[in-house]
Design a protein around this motif. Structure first.
Motif, PDB file in Angstrom:
ATOM      1  N   ASN A 295       0.821  -1.207   0.000  1.00 15.57           N
ATOM      2  CA  ASN A 295       0.000   0.000   0.000  1.00 15.57           C
ATOM      3  C   ASN A 295       0.860   1.265   0.000  1.00 15.57           C
ATOM      4  N   ALA A 296       1.786   1.336  -0.950  1.00 13.50           N
ATOM      5  CA  ALA A 296       2.709   2.471  -1.011  1.00 13.50           C
ATOM      6  C   ALA A 296       2.803   2.989  -2.434  1.00 13.50           C
ATOM      7  N   TYR A 297       3.171   4.267  -2.546  1.00 11.27           N
ATOM      8  CA  TYR A 297       3.442   4.869  -3.847  1.00 11.27           C
ATOM      9  C   TYR A 297       4.946   5.073  -3.947  1.00 11.27           C
ATOM     10  N   ILE A 298       5.564   4.479  -4.954  1.00 17.15           N
ATOM     11  CA  ILE A 298       7.019   4.571  -5.125  1.00 17.15           C
ATOM     12  C   ILE A 298       7.307   5.129  -6.507  1.00 17.15           C
ATOM     13  N   ASP A 299       8.016   6.255  -6.554  1.00 10.05           N
ATOM     14  CA  ASP A 299       8.216   6.964  -7.815  1.00 10.05           C
ATOM     15  C   ASP A 299       9.503   6.524  -8.517  1.00 10.05           C
ATOM     16  N   LYS A 300       9.720   7.127  -9.682  1.00  7.61           N
ATOM     17  CA  LYS A 300      10.880   6.816 -10.512  1.00  7.61           C
ATOM     18  C   LYS A 300      12.194   7.036  -9.765  1.00  7.61           C
ATOM     19  N   GLY A 301      13.166   6.201 -10.057  1.00 13.08           N
ATOM     20  CA  GLY A 301      14.510   6.385  -9.532  1.00 13.08           C
ATOM     21  C   GLY A 301      14.679   5.966  -8.092  1.00 13.08           C
ATOM     22  N   ALA A 302      13.579   5.588  -7.417  1.00 12.45           N
ATOM     23  CA  ALA A 302      13.682   5.172  -6.019  1.00 12.45           C
ATOM     24  C   ALA A 302      14.284   3.773  -5.931  1.00 12.45           C
ATOM     25  N   ILE A 303      15.120   3.572  -4.920  1.00  9.26           N
ATOM     26  CA  ILE A 303      15.722   2.268  -4.659  1.00  9.26           C
ATOM     27  C   ILE A 303      15.278   1.831  -3.271  1.00  9.26           C
ATOM     28  N   VAL A 304      14.521   0.743  -3.219  1.00 12.03           N
ATOM     29  CA  VAL A 304      13.968   0.270  -1.950  1.00 12.03           C
ATOM     30  C   VAL A 304      14.529  -1.108  -1.638  1.00 12.03           C
ATOM     31  N   GLU A 305      15.282  -1.183  -0.544  1.00 12.44           N
ATOM     32  CA  GLU A 305      15.844  -2.464  -0.092  1.00 12.44           C
ATOM     33  C   GLU A 305      15.187  -2.933   1.205  1.00 12.44           C
ATOM     34  N   GLY A 306      14.471  -2.029   1.893  1.00 12.70           N
ATOM     35  CA  GLY A 306      13.842  -2.372   3.160  1.00 12.70           C
ATOM     36  C   GLY A 306      12.345  -2.576   3.026  1.00 12.70           C
ATOM     37  N   SER A 307      11.613  -2.316   4.111  1.00 16.52           N
ATOM     38  CA  SER A 307      10.161  -2.501   4.130  1.00 16.52           C
ATOM     39  C   SER A 307       9.464  -1.140   4.112  1.00 16.52           C
ATOM     40  N   VAL A 308       8.472  -1.014   3.250  1.00 25.88           N
ATOM     41  CA  VAL A 308       7.721   0.239   3.122  1.00 25.88           C
ATOM     42  C   VAL A 308       6.239  -0.078   3.183  1.00 25.88           C
ATOM     43  N   SER A 309       5.522   0.611   4.068  1.00 26.60           N
ATOM     44  CA  SER A 309       4.088   0.391   4.225  1.00 26.60           C
ATOM     45  C   SER A 309       3.361   1.726   4.323  1.00 26.60           C
ATOM     46  N   HIS A 310       2.289   1.867   3.530  1.00 28.20           N
ATOM     47  CA  HIS A 310       1.416   3.047   3.563  1.00 28.20           C
ATOM     48  C   HIS A 310       2.236   4.342   3.582  1.00 28.20           C
ATOM     49  N   SER A 311       3.096   4.497   2.569  1.00 27.41           N
ATOM     50  CA  SER A 311       3.998   5.651   2.506  1.00 27.41           C
ATOM     51  C   SER A 311       4.170   6.102   1.064  1.00 27.41           C
ATOM     52  N   VAL A 312       4.605   7.353   0.898  1.00 31.89           N
ATOM     53  CA  VAL A 312       4.950   7.896  -0.412  1.00 31.89           C
ATOM     54  C   VAL A 312       6.461   8.032  -0.488  1.00 31.89           C
ATOM     55  N   ILE A 313       7.051   7.322  -1.446  1.00 30.60           N
ATOM     56  CA  ILE A 313       8.503   7.343  -1.657  1.00 30.60           C
ATOM     57  C   ILE A 313       8.744   8.083  -2.967  1.00 30.60           C
ATOM     58  N   SER A 314       9.365   9.246  -2.881  1.00 29.92           N
ATOM     59  CA  SER A 314       9.458  10.145  -4.036  1.00 29.92           C
ATOM     60  C   SER A 314      10.625   9.802  -4.957  1.00 29.92           C
ATOM     61  N   THR A 315      10.754  10.605  -5.995  1.00 25.40           N
ATOM     62  CA  THR A 315      11.793  10.431  -7.005  1.00 25.40           C
ATOM     63  C   THR A 315      13.186  10.393  -6.377  1.00 25.40           C
ATOM     64  N   ASP A 316      13.979   9.410  -6.789  1.00 22.75           N
ATOM     65  CA  ASP A 316      15.402   9.311  -6.426  1.00 22.75           C
ATOM     66  C   ASP A 316      15.648   9.157  -4.920  1.00 22.75           C
ATOM     67  N   VAL A 317      14.713   8.540  -4.218  1.00 21.32           N
ATOM     68  CA  VAL A 317      14.881   8.242  -2.789  1.00 21.32           C
ATOM     69  C   VAL A 317      15.530   6.874  -2.640  1.00 21.32           C
ATOM     70  N   GLN A 318      16.333   6.698  -1.605  1.00 19.63           N
ATOM     71  CA  GLN A 318      16.948   5.405  -1.301  1.00 19.63           C
ATOM     72  C   GLN A 318      16.518   4.950   0.093  1.00 19.63           C
ATOM     73  N   ILE A 319      16.016   3.724   0.168  1.00 20.40           N
ATOM     74  CA  ILE A 319      15.622   3.111   1.436  1.00 20.40           C
ATOM     75  C   ILE A 319      16.527   1.909   1.662  1.00 20.40           C
TER      76      ILE A 319
END
Length: 375
Positions: A295-319
């Motif tokens: 249930n998350a919005y993840i934009d272009k360029g984002a790199i997600v290696e962890g857990s994301v729930s009910h969140s907005v992850i914007s352009t070029d973010v790293q998790i």
């Protein structure tokens, strides 16, 4: 359908102090929203979709980034000959600074710009609201009722009405009284800060108001009350769609959450009413093999290696790996280190959160992280 009888002026000069650290170096309308957008994208896209060819954006505080952003008219399809988005900073100098003295003064200082384009009507907008609206339909209502001014209103819970400018109307929606943040509101029709004026009449009122030392040169405090006093034809235009003033940290967070939950018509993937934005040229998102996303919005360029729930992850973010991000908004270019935990926060653009850090707010008190955080 494009037309030249309606010209738009977007008031984008507010300090945005209620957004705290997000507006230290950035004008409020340039604050990021919804992964890849900026708040100013919404009124500008509404103008483009409504067929408005000429848009003036009145800027003031921390306006360098905003000026360069909105000056690229082609971003909103407003680059045909004789049209475009025009950046209009203040011209008068007050105590060494160029400032607009109020919302009405901002339009008064640009009368010659408006006259140059010879519109019949002028649309006045705020640059810090999230909504999708067809201004052409509002203009039709203005013309049909032979109004001198039309003010868009939205119904709010009566218990919240004291936070807004409230329009008291008759059964035909003709405005009989305007109350600014009344302690005991008589109706729940809240002004959206969207006005259409017949230009010939408004110009006269602005020029008269400009000569008054007692005036605050503001639409809500001065111009609209004077129209009512003179028995001018003022009508409310009921809007039934999504609208939110994102002037506080909590309201900005809430609107981002509405985006995830597809709440109240806030659909940004609707091709029939496109919200235009800058194309950053970023690569596609990368979701790691051990990442968990729900249930998350993840934009272009984002790199997600962890857990994301009910969140907005914007352009070029790293998790980072092993990290947990819940009920949060991470703005463009920010990074979250490995094994960090974030809940009910907004992380400002390009801020770095070190590994192992725990940061948490609550749904009623969102925590804003506007500086790098080390362990």
């Amino acid at each position: 359908m494009a037309h030249n009888k309606l010209l738009a002026m977007i008031l984008a000069g507010g300090r945005g102090t209620r957004l705290e650290g997000l507006t230290k170096k950035v004008a409020k309308p340039a604050v990021a929203f919804g992964g890849k957008y900026r708040i100013i994208d919404f009124p500008l896209s509404n103008c483009a979709n409504s067929g408005i060819d000429v848009v003036g954006v009145l800027t003031q505080y921390e306006s360098v980034q905003l000026n360069s952003y909105v000056a690229q008219s082609q971003r909103w399809g407003l680059d045909v000959q004789g049209s475009g988005v025009f950046v209009l900073p203040p011209r008068e100098k007050i105590e060494g600074f160029g400032l607009y003295k109020g919302t009405a003064d901002a339009i008064t200082q640009n009368i010659d710009f408006i006259d140059l384009h010879e519109p019949e009507y002028v649309l006045i907008l705020s640059g810090d609201h999230i909504y999708k609206m067809n201004y052409d339909k509002m203009l039709d209502a203005h013309i049909q009722k032979q109004a001198d001014a039309t003010i868009a209103v939205i119904e709010v819970p009566i218990k919240e009405a004291s936070r807004f400018g409230i329009m008291n109307t008759d059964e035909e929606y003709r405005i009989e009284e305007f109350e600014e943040k009344p302690a005991n509101p008589k109706s729940n029709l809240a002004s959206m800060g969207v006005y259409i004026f017949t230009w010939k009449s408004l110009k006269k009122y602005l020029q008269e108001d400009d000569k008054l030392d007692t005036s605050t040169h503001d639409f809500g405090h001065d111009i609209i009350p004077t129209y009512l006093k003179d028995k001018k034809r003022l009508y409310a235009y009921p809007f039934r769609g999504y609208w939110k003033d994102v002037g506080t940290v909590n309201s900005l967070w809430e609107s981002n959450m509405d985006l995830i939950d597809h709440s109240k018509d806030l659909d940004l993937s609707d091709s029939s009413w496109r919200i235009y934005s800058e194309d950053s040229g970023s690569p596609a998102q990368v979701i790691g093999s051990h990442a968990r996303v729900s249930n998350a919005y993840i934009d272009k360029g984002a790199i997600v290696e962890g857990s994301v729930s009910h969140s907005v992850i914007s352009t070029d973010v790293q998790i980072g790996a092993g990290s947990l991000v819940e009920n949060s908004v991470i703005l463009p270019g920010a990074s979250v280190g490995d094994n960090a935990s974030l809940e009910y926060v907004i992380v400002a653009e390009n801020v770095k959160i070190a590994e192992g850090v725990t940061l948490s707010g609550t749904a009623d008190d969102i925590l804003l992280i506007d500086k790098n955080v080390s362990k």
